[in-house]
Design an enzyme around this catalytic site. Structure first.
Site, PDB file in Angstrom:
ATOM      1  N   PRO A 121       0.913  -1.186   0.066  1.00  0.00           N
ATOM      2  CA  PRO A 121       0.002   0.030  -0.132  1.00  0.00           C
ATOM      3  C   PRO A 121       0.731   1.234  -0.024  1.00  0.00           C
ATOM      4  O   PRO A 121       1.562   1.442   1.021  1.00  0.00           O
ATOM      5  CB  PRO A 121      -0.747  -0.223   1.384  1.00  0.00           C
ATOM      6  N   ASP A 130       5.844   2.172   1.931  1.00  0.00           N
ATOM      7  CA  ASP A 130       4.832   1.066   2.129  1.00  0.00           C
ATOM      8  C   ASP A 130       4.395   1.253   3.373  1.00  0.00           C
ATOM      9  O   ASP A 130       4.995   1.149   4.429  1.00  0.00           O
ATOM     10  CB  ASP A 130       5.978  -0.193   2.194  1.00  0.00           C
ATOM     11  N   HIS A 131       2.924   1.647   3.311  1.00  0.00           N
ATOM     12  CA  HIS A 131       2.346   1.907   4.691  1.00  0.00           C
ATOM     13  C   HIS A 131       2.200   0.710   5.636  1.00  0.00           C
ATOM     14  O   HIS A 131       1.713   1.215   6.588  1.00  0.00           O
ATOM     15  CB  HIS A 131       0.924   2.758   4.439  1.00  0.00           C
ATOM     16  N   ARG A 132       2.520  -0.297   5.159  1.00  0.00           N
ATOM     17  CA  ARG A 132       2.468  -1.396   6.214  1.00  0.00           C
ATOM     18  C   ARG A 132       3.619  -1.393   7.192  1.00  0.00           C
ATOM     19  O   ARG A 132       3.587  -1.696   8.172  1.00  0.00           O
ATOM     20  CB  ARG A 132       2.604  -2.637   5.480  1.00  0.00           C
ATOM     21  N   VAL A 191       5.879   1.893   7.285  1.00  0.00           N
ATOM     22  CA  VAL A 191       6.233   3.019   7.839  1.00  0.00           C
ATOM     23  C   VAL A 191       4.902   3.609   7.855  1.00  0.00           C
ATOM     24  O   VAL A 191       3.865   3.817   7.096  1.00  0.00           O
ATOM     25  CB  VAL A 191       6.867   3.765   6.423  1.00  0.00           C
TER      26      VAL A 191
END
Length: 481
Positions: A275, A451-453, A455
């Site tokens: 994501p 990567d929002h998983r 960070v």
């Protein structure tokens, strides 16, 4: 009693997990005498151009594939005539490669060299990697494409040597059994893909390969022979006009292969797995540009190429110390977040063959001088298409310099397996608030995708702010180390 035998060299697995390569050029010809480790061919994988060294000393007997051919790993590409007591070069894995002679205890006479005594397929080590497992059934042998096959479609174009002249042992690929009635036309996956792209029904194509195998040439010949028949079944005349080869048509079709094919797969994987979130920061980098001018005049940096990318790369390496989450990866299989204690800094490079992202190993341990030298060497090697496969894997974070194309900002896609990528915009002279007044300053926009998983927004923002602060005032480094 010594004699000669024929050894086949199969396209090896170059250690990248790739399944095919394209033959770019041969450095030898039939009849040439070669030495061990002599470069015999140049091939392009999905990542890089690689030189193939000879695993044998002997005479080139046959070149199985022509330049421009895409070959699957494990398929024979060249045959050597060698002394029957000569084995291949030791592989990096240790131990010699399997010989085609009946050397193994208990090995049956006539047993394929790719099988163990128990008949189990084995991977054959060679000088530059490992060949694919030799399959005993269901896979057609590739034929040389240097000449058309005359005669019935089910006739193999090469006949065996007479018994009295045949070598003691010959490595070979078994031909697949005849095609059962009702089975779809026999062809390889690349050929089926080509036929699909061109709108060709393979049931209408006559195969000229071994036992009726349909080749790329057969598909192209079918297209050429029917080009004068508008509105033929399976391909409307209006569509056909757009796939003419060599110009004059409404479309130009370019095969998807090599670097472009790998890049496309990697970008799709990244876009639909991680994501993405992107943040932007516009910075007055006038102090960094002034620092570059002073460094270029210094004795320590004499002859060293210095660019805004040099300082930006150093700023990223320093900022990662305070924000390690951006130097990590998501391990889905083990359900773990892996944080790296080193930085392999990837630099996106536009090359004639497409986008590549080679990386500088342990870039965090380099001084500014050594980092500048590494960046220059990386760029030169990438443009020449000579980047080693090892330098294209193992990256932990990347930078893409879109500013060289006059672009200010963008939303870069993550390199698969990495947590972040920073895009550097063009440095422009822009009216800017400076010390309570308006002045022309050198300004750059930074674009950070992460990567929002891995960070969170806060972590990404702090990292981007740190990079911006270092470029706006290089002396800030004293507060961060």
């Amino acid at each position: 009693m010594s004699g000669t035998m024929i050894k086949e060299f199969r396209l090896p697995d170059l250690g990248e997990g790739l399944t095919e390569s394209e033959i770019l050029s041969w450095k030898v010809g039939v009849g040439d005498t070669v030495t061990l480790n002599q470069v015999i061919a140049e091939v392009e994988t999905a990542k890089a151009v690689v030189e193939l060294p000879s695993p044998f000393a002997g005479v080139i007997k046959e070149l199985h594939e022509q330049p421009g051919t895409v070959v699957e790993v494990g398929k024979p590409i060249v045959s050597f005539e060698v002394a029957d007591d000569v084995g291949p070069a030791p592989s990096g894995a240790g131990g010699p490669a399997a010989s085609v002679k009946d050397e193994a205890a208990g090995q049956a006479v006539g047993q394929d060299a790719g099988e163990s005594a128990a008949g189990t397929p084995m991977r054959e080590p060679n000088l530059v990697g490992y060949g694919a497992v030799v399959e005993s059934t269901g896979r057609p042998a590739r034929r040389p494409r240097t000449f058309p096959v005359a005669g019935p479609a089910d006739t193999v174009s090469t006949a065996p040597l007479p018994a009295e002249t045949q070598p003691a042992a010959v490595e070979h690929v078994e031909a697949a059994p005849e095609q059962p009635a009702g089975e779809r036309p026999r062809s390889t996956p690349p050929v089926r893909k080509l036929a699909k792209d061109l709108g060709v029904d393979l049931a209408r194509v006559t195969g000229t390969g071994p036992q009726g195998l349909i080749t790329r040439e057969d598909v192209q010949h079918f297209m050429d022979s029917r080009s004068s028949e508008p509105g033929r079944p399976g391909m409307p005349a209006a569509d056909h006009a757009g796939v003419q080869a060599g110009g004059g048509g409404r479309e130009t079709r370019t095969p998807i292969k090599g670097v472009r094919k790998f890049t496309a797969a990697a970008m799709v994987q990244s876009a639909f797995t991680a994501p993405h979130a992107t943040e932007f920061l516009t910075v007055d980098v006038t102090p960094s540009m002034e620092l570059l001018a002073r460094l270029r005049d210094s004795r320590e940096f004499a002859g060293v190429k210095l660019t805004p990318l040099t300082l930006a790369a150093k700023a990223v390496l320093i900022a990662l110390r305070r924000n390690p989450a951006l130097n990590s990866r998501w391990d889905e299989e083990n359900q773990e977040i892996v944080t790296y204690n080193y930085v392999n800094l990837g630099i996106a490079a536009a090359t004639p063959r497409g986008l590549t992202v080679p990386n500088i190993k342990d870039a965090d341990s380099l001084s500014l001088v050594r980092l500048a030298e590494a960046l220059a060497a990386l760029a030169d090697t990438a443009r020449a298409g000579k980047t080693a496969p090892a330098d294209l894997s193992g990256g932990t974070i990347s930078i893409t310099n879109i500013g060289v194309f006059g672009i200010d900002a963008g939303t870069p896609i993550l390199n698969p397996g990495e947590a972040a990528i920073l895009a550097l915009g063009a440095v422009r002279r822009t009216p800017w608030e400076y010390r309570g007044d308006i002045a022309l300053r050198q300004v750059m926009t930074l674009s950070l995708s992460f990567d929002h998983r891995l960070v969170d927004g806060e972590q990404g923002s702090r990292f981007l702010a740190d990079v911006g602060a270092l470029l706006a005032d290089p002396a800030m480094v004293l507060t961060m180390v």
